[in-house]
Design an enzyme around this catalytic site. Structure first.
Site, PDB file in Angstrom:
ATOM      1  N   CYS A  21       0.877  -1.148   0.086  1.00  0.00           N
ATOM      2  CA  CYS A  21       0.129   0.002  -0.136  1.00  0.00           C
ATOM      3  C   CYS A  21       0.854   1.253  -0.034  1.00  0.00           C
ATOM      4  CB  CYS A  21      -0.807  -0.072   1.268  1.00  0.00           C
ATOM      5  SG  CYS A  21      -2.036   1.593   1.342  1.00  0.00           S
ATOM      6  N   ASN A  72       2.028  -8.064 -11.104  1.00  0.00           N
ATOM      7  CA  ASN A  72       0.888  -7.049 -10.902  1.00  0.00           C
ATOM      8  C   ASN A  72       1.243  -5.774 -11.444  1.00  0.00           C
ATOM      9  OD1 ASN A  72      -0.258  -5.163  -8.283  1.00  0.00           O
ATOM     10  ND2 ASN A  72      -1.376  -5.995 -10.153  1.00  0.00           N
TER      11      ASN A  72
END
Length: 382
Positions: free
Chosen positions: A113, A215
Site C-alpha cells: 500500500c 501485478n
C-alpha cells in the site's frame, strides 16, 4: 491482436490449485463480497479472489466493520483474506484467530500500500525497508498459520534508490511464505508511469523456490499472457483493470485456456451488471439506499467510453435507490457497442508522489525503532 495462451503450469498456493493462475487484487472499498461475487461469476468460479485489506488490530479487537468485511459467500472457495499489520505479535494473533475460528483458507499480507496515511507511520510499502521487522512479521504469520498458506504482496521498494523487492523475496522464502506477488512500481510512483515487468522477471529468477505473481498494467487478457511470457511469472494479479469491468475475468479465463473469445458488452449488458452490483451491495450492507450510495464510485468506471453526457453522469452520481438507478440507465441508448479504447487504463493513475515516511526512516534499514502500533489504521479497508 488476440494472443493464444502458452502452456500454463498449475499455480499452487499451499493445498489450493489456482487454475488458470489469475488473482483478483485486494482493493480497499472495492473487493468486498459483492464485487468478488460478480468477478467469480464471470470467471466460472476459476481463479482466486482476495478480500479487501483487513487491519490485524481491528480484527483482533473484533471491530464491527471489520467483522463484516471478512464475510464470505458460501460459494467462495478458497476464502482468501488480506491482512495488514506492523506489529508481529498482533499479526500472529490475527492469523491464529483466523485459523482457530476457521475464518479463511488463505492469508495474504499487504506490504504494497503506497497511501501516505499508511507509509507516514512505516506501514504498507514502506515496511519492507526495515528487513528485521519484515522477517519478524512473516515469522509470526507463518508460525501461527498452521496448514493455511501465507502469501505476500509488495512493491519494488520506496523509490529507485531504495529498492527492497529482492531482499523481501528472499526473506519470504526463508520464513516459509508460499508465494509472493510483486507490483512493478515503487511507492514513489504510486499508480503513475509504467509498471516495471523486468523487476518481476528478476524476482522470479531470485526466488525460484516459490511461485511469483506479477501485478501492474494488466488492462486486458492479452496483457496477462504477455506478462507471463515476458517475465516467466507463475500467475497474474489484476487490480485496476477490472474496475467497472468484472467480466475481465471471463476474458482472462478464455485467454489462458487458449480461446480467442473476448467479452465486449453493449451498454445494455453493462447496465444490467451495474444494477446487479448495486443490488448485491444493498443486500450485503442490509440497506438498499446505502448499497446504491456505495455503488456510486463504480459508475464512472462502468460507463467509461460510452456516450452518456455530463448531465446524466451527474444524475447517476447522486442516485439513492435501485429503481432510480435502473430508470436513469434506461434513459440511455443501451444499444451502444463496447467503446474503442475502453479496455485501457482505468482507476488511479497519479504518479511522482513525494513519499511520506517517518522521520529518519531511510537512515538504517535495520533500525526498526521508528515503528509503533499506531501505524495501523483503527479500521480496515482504508
Amino acid at each position: 491482436m488476440t494472443t493464444l495462451a502458452p502452456a500454463l503450469p498449475q499455480l499452487r498456493i499451499g493445498p489450493h490449485t489456482v487454475q488458470p493462475p489469475v488473482v483478483l487484487a485486494p482493493m480497499a472499498g472495492i473487493t468486498n463480497a459483492p464485487f468478488r461475487t460478480l468477478c467469480r461469476e464471470f470467471s466460472g468460479g476459476k481463479g482466486l479472489f482476495v478480500s479487501e485489506m483487513i487491519t490485524t488490530r481491528a480484527l483482533v479487537e473484533r471491530n464491527e466493520k471489520t467483522m463484516q468485511l471478512i464475510h464470505f459467500d458460501a460459494t467462495e472457495t478458497p476464502r482468501s483474506i488480506q491482512l495488514y499489520g506492523v506489529d508481529p505479535v498482533t499479526v500472529g494473533k490475527a492469523v491464529r484467530m483466523i485459523v482457530d475460528e476457521g475464518l479463511a483458507d488463505h492469508i495474504d499480507l499487504n506490504f504494497g500500500c503506497p497511501v501516505p496515511k499508511v507509509t507516514r507511520k512505516g506501514g504498507g510499502s514502506a515496511l519492507p525497508y526495515k528487513r528485521p521487522l519484515l522477517r519478524a512479521i512473516l515469522n509470526q504469520a507463518v508460525s501461527n498459520a498452521g496448514d493455511l498458506p501465507v502469501t505476500i504482496k509488495m512493491r519494488k521498494g520506496i523509490d529507485d534508490d531504495h529498492l527492497t523487492f529482492l531482499d523481501a523475496g528472499r526473506i519470504a522464502v526463508e520464513e516459509g511464505v508460499t508465494a509472493v506477488a510483486l507490483h512493478g512500481r515503487t511507492t514513489a510512483q504510486h499508480y503513475g508511469g509504467t509498471a516495471d515487468w523486468d523487476a518481476i522477471a528478476r524476482l522470479k529468477e531470485h526466488v525460484p523456490e516459490i511461485p511469483v505473481l506479477g501485478n501492474g498494467d494488466i488492462w486486458c487478457a492479452d496483457d496477462a499472457l504477455r506478462m507471463m511470457r515476458e517475465t516467466g511469472c507463475d500467475g497474474v494479479v489484476v487490480g485496476r483493470g477490472c474496475l467497472g469491468r468484472p467480466w475481465l475475468f471471463a476474458d482472462l479465463v478464455s485467454a489462458m485456456e487458449g480461446r480467442p473469445t473476448r467479452h465486449a458488452p453493449a451498454l445494455r449488458e453493462v447496465a444490467d451488471v451495474m444494477v446487479r452490483h448495486a443490488t448485491l451491495l444493498g443486500e450485503w450492507i442490509g440497506d438498499e439506499a446505502r448499497g446504491v450510495i456505495d455503488f456510486r464510485k463504480h459508475v464512472a468506471w462502468y460507463l467509461k467510453g460510452f456516450a452518456v453526457g455530463s448531465e446524466m453522469r451527474k444524475k447517476l452520481a447522486v442516485t439513492s435507490s435501485l429503481e432510480e438507478l435502473a430508470g436513469q440507465l434506461h434513459e440511455l441508448d443501451l444499444d451502444q457497442p463496447w467503446p474503442d479504447g475502453a479496455d485501457g487504463p482505468r482507476g488511479r493513475t497519479s504518479g511522482n508522489n513525494r513519499v511520506v515516511l517517518p522521520d529518519g526512516w531511510l537512515k538504517d534499514p535495520y533500525d526498526c525503532s521508528g515503528v509503533s502500533a499506531d501505524a495501523e489504521l483503527d479500521t480496515s479497508g482504508g
